[in-house]
Design an enzyme around this catalytic site. Structure first.
Site, PDB file in Angstrom:
ATOM      1  CG  ASP A   1      -2.617   9.234  38.997  1.00 16.36           C
ATOM      2  OD1 ASP A   1      -2.879   8.965  37.811  1.00 16.36           O
ATOM      3  OD2 ASP A   1      -1.779   8.607  39.662  1.00 16.36           O
ATOM      4  CG  ASP A   2      -5.704   7.787  35.892  1.00 17.17           C
ATOM      5  OD1 ASP A   2      -4.619   8.185  35.437  1.00 17.17           O
ATOM      6  OD2 ASP A   2      -5.979   6.580  36.004  1.00 17.17           O
TER       7      ASP A   2
ATOM      8  CB  CYS B   1       1.077   7.474  35.413  1.00 14.64           C
ATOM      9  SG  CYS B   1      -0.627   6.884  35.477  1.00 14.64           S
TER      10      CYS B   1
ATOM     11  NE  ARG C   1       3.095  10.918  39.007  1.00 10.94           N
ATOM     12  CZ  ARG C   1       1.827  10.971  38.614  1.00 10.94           C
ATOM     13  NH1 ARG C   1       1.546  10.807  37.340  1.00 10.94           N
ATOM     14  NH2 ARG C   1       0.850  11.179  39.471  1.00 10.94           N
TER      15      ARG C   1
ATOM     16  CE  LYS D   1       1.318   7.091  39.968  1.00  6.66           C
ATOM     17  NZ  LYS D   1       0.120   6.847  39.125  1.00  6.66           N
TER      18      LYS D   1
ATOM     19  CG  HIS E   1       4.920   6.040  38.147  1.00  2.71           C
ATOM     20  ND1 HIS E   1       3.678   5.896  37.586  1.00  2.71           N
ATOM     21  CD2 HIS E   1       5.616   4.950  37.773  1.00  2.71           C
ATOM     22  CE1 HIS E   1       3.620   4.773  36.903  1.00  2.71           C
ATOM     23  NE2 HIS E   1       4.793   4.182  36.990  1.00  2.71           N
TER      24      HIS E   1
ATOM     25  CG  HIS F   1      -4.654   5.702  39.320  1.00  8.00           C
ATOM     26  ND1 HIS F   1      -4.779   4.365  39.620  1.00  8.00           N
ATOM     27  CD2 HIS F   1      -3.770   5.764  38.292  1.00  8.00           C
ATOM     28  CE1 HIS F   1      -4.017   3.657  38.806  1.00  8.00           C
ATOM     29  NE2 HIS F   1      -3.396   4.481  37.981  1.00  8.00           N
TER      30      HIS F   1
ATOM     31  CG  ASP G   1      -1.429  11.437  35.727  1.00  8.71           C
ATOM     32  OD1 ASP G   1      -2.652  11.526  35.522  1.00  8.71           O
ATOM     33  OD2 ASP G   1      -0.916  10.424  36.244  1.00  8.71           O
ATOM     34  CG  ASN G   2      -3.160   9.924  32.654  1.00 12.13           C
ATOM     35  OD1 ASN G   2      -2.152   9.453  33.163  1.00 12.13           O
ATOM     36  ND2 ASN G   2      -4.371   9.652  33.110  1.00 12.13           N
TER      37      ASN G   2
ATOM     38  CE  LYS H   1      -3.452   5.685  32.964  1.00 10.14           C
ATOM     39  NZ  LYS H   1      -3.666   5.168  34.340  1.00 10.14           N
TER      40      LYS H   1
END
Length: 549
Positions: free
Chosen positions: A43-44, A81, A85, A128, A130, A210, A337-338, A382
């Site tokens: 994540d990030d 994010c 997903r 996670k 989301h 993140h 994710d980004n 991001k």
């Protein structure tokens, strides 16, 4: 024939990429059974954070997956994010399933674990979520969901099989990355004990790295002082390493001190709430004061520690697969994710200026200076649709099904390709309808042909849209715009993936043609996203407009 049409891949590649793969073709090489699937999502995490993509952070377990498998250099997420997903799990662009901006998916927008479970797979999730709706309703048999993104050392909300768990007690020494891996290990043990005859799908969705920047002190200590030379020097070192690895051979993007997310705290508020060492923009390192340099170095040490700890936990999961004899027959996919985040906000319990950076009472964000370095060699961060926002590492490891070891694939791909790939290897056809509603064709393509050679993956284009940012890639040509109403920029990614030279003024006809394609796709995807009955009400805690997760 127009220039844009000449960029379409040949029909033979298009047919190869879309042919279904039978159970035999997707089997583990010994049992005729489709592979287990482990999808690991960071994540990030920046494009260049892992060692095998040019970074100096210790990621031996991620690097080992790359050495034993293949790495993609031109793979894409959606830049944020929740749309990433949605694309990863549904196989559709987020707009097609009403998830960007976030809403309730149509009934037909079933997720891949539900498709796999109905063919004999057991399905597990840890980390996670989301995505709209409860996790188990998304097709999972078991789930550990870390709902609270702002308290790595003690979440106020986490769930087991969609049921609330009590907050961790201090003596448990909870840390989110480790807890996510622990539950994944538990699911693997449960599977081995009760369902070993079935293949599994495990979605391991870390929240690291993140914000907030939080990590165990011992992990931070490994990197303290490592970043004193600053983000400009680190960018140069990462670029040099990427060239040596064959990941990237172009130029370095320009550091942009103007562009930050519109929801960031203003610089005076950052200094008031965080301290005089905080920096709100990606300035030249030499422009910083000694106090700012020391504080920024400490922040990047925490980010590195978070990536390091995630790598160690990935190593534990991989080792468990090895000990159970399942590693060779498990398809492992690793991505982010980004791009790394330039966001600078304060949430959770706020920020205690007297607390040690990276501890439970601090709330720090990476910020645009180090985000620029993490996204080396690309531009921006991001949430943007420039390469720094949407480029992700993709590592594919599957010893029983991929002969090549340590090779690189330059063919462009996207998160929408993950579901077609998994379904192909599982011998499952994407359904034409679900819940009594017709489904659009999946926009992605199977990556299976790229497992054997670096060849184009036949498709018309790749589409991007998020928070007013927009882009379209067709062949090596890309149009991109930053923010609502902004003009299109045009880049030839075969020569300029760092997006340094805007060709829009030189080639207005190409811009017009690509923008027309983007507009038609945008209208159609928005129409599809509102076609059919909603699956359910959006989940609690969906981000408000302009907020972040």
């Amino acid at each position: 024939m127009t220039a844009a049409r000449r960029c379409f891949p040949s029909l033979c590649f298009l047919l190869l990429a879309t042919l279904p793969v039978t159970h035999a073709a997707g089997a583990d090489g010994t049992s005729g059974r489709p592979p287990n699937v482990l999808v690991i999502l960071a994540d990030d995490m920046g494009y260049s954070d892992a060692g095998c993509y040019g970074g100096e952070i210790a990621t031996p377990n991620i690097d080992a997956l790359a050495e034993g498998g293949i790495r993609f250099t031109q793979f894409y997420n959606t830049g944020r994010c929740w749309p990433s997903r949605a694309a990863l799990l549904s196989g559709y662009y987020a707009q097609q399933v009403n998830r960007d901006p976030p809403g309730a998916r149509p009934k037909w927008a079933v997720l891949v674990p539900d498709l796999l479970r109905r063919t004999g797979y057991r399905t597990y999730h840890s980390g996670k979520w989301h995505v709209d709706g409860p996790v188990l309703a998304g097709g999972f048999d078991r789930s550990y969901e870390l709902v609270d993104p702002d308290r790595d050392f003690g979440p106020k909300e986490h769930r087991l099989d969609d049921r609330p768990l009590p907050p961790p007690r201090p003596e448990e020494r909870y840390y989110g990355t480790t807890a996510i891996a622990e539950h994944a290990l538990g699911w693997l043990d449960e599977h081995e004990a009760g369902h070993a005859e079935k293949p599994f799908f495990l979605y391991l969705a870390f929240m690291a790295p993140h914000f907030p920047l939080m990590a165990p002190e011992a992990d931070i200590a490994r990197y303290r002082g490592r970043y004193d030379e600053g983000w400009d020097a680190i960018r140069g070192r990462r670029l040099k390493r990427q060239r040596e690895l064959g990941i990237y051979g172009g130029e370095l993007s320009r550091r942009d001190p103007r562009s930050v997310p519109g929801w960031n705290l203003k610089e005076d508020e950052l200094r008031a709430r965080i301290g005089p060492g905080e920096v709100g923009r990606a300035l030249a390192w030499d422009e910083l004061t000694p106090e700012q340099k020391a504080f920024q170095s400490a922040k990047m040490a925490i980010h590195a520690a978070m990536v390091d700890r995630m790598d160690r936990e990935i190593g534990r999961v991989v080792e468990r697969l090895r000990k159970s004899g399942k590693l060779d027959t498990t398809l492992i996919l690793f991505a982010s994710d980004n791009g790394a985040s330039a966001e600078q906000i304060i949430r959770g319990d706020g920020h205690d200026r007297s607390a040690s950076p990276g501890s439970a009472r601090s709330f720090l964000c990476l910020g645009p200076g180090w985000s620029t370095a993490a996204n080396t060699p690309f531009r921006l961060h991001k949430s943007w649709n420039h390469e720094g926002g949407i480029a992700t590492p993709l590592i594919v490891h599957w010893p029983a099904g991929i002969r090549d070891r340590g090779e690189i694939r330059h063919a462009p791909g996207h998160f929408i390709d993950i579901v077609p790939t998994i379904l192909a290897l599982a011998g499952v056809a994407a359904p034409d309808e679900w819940g009594g509603e017709r489904r659009p064709p999946l926009p992605g393509r199977s990556l299976v042909p790229a497992f054997t050679k670096d060849a184009p993956i036949g498709r018309e284009f790749l589409f991007f849209k998020h928070a007013g940012n927009r882009a379209l890639r067709l062949g090596d040509w890309k149009i991109v715009a930053a923010g609502p109403g902004s003009p299109w920029e045009l880049y030839d990614l075969s020569r300029d993936r760092a997006e340094t030279t805007d060709l829009a003024a030189r080639e207005p006809s190409r811009v017009a043609e690509l923008s027309a394609i983007w507009s038609r796709a945008d209208a159609e995807y928005d129409r599809q996203g509102t076609t059919g009955k909603p699956l359910q009400k959006p989940a609690r805690g969906e981000p408000a407009k302009g907020a972040s997760r």
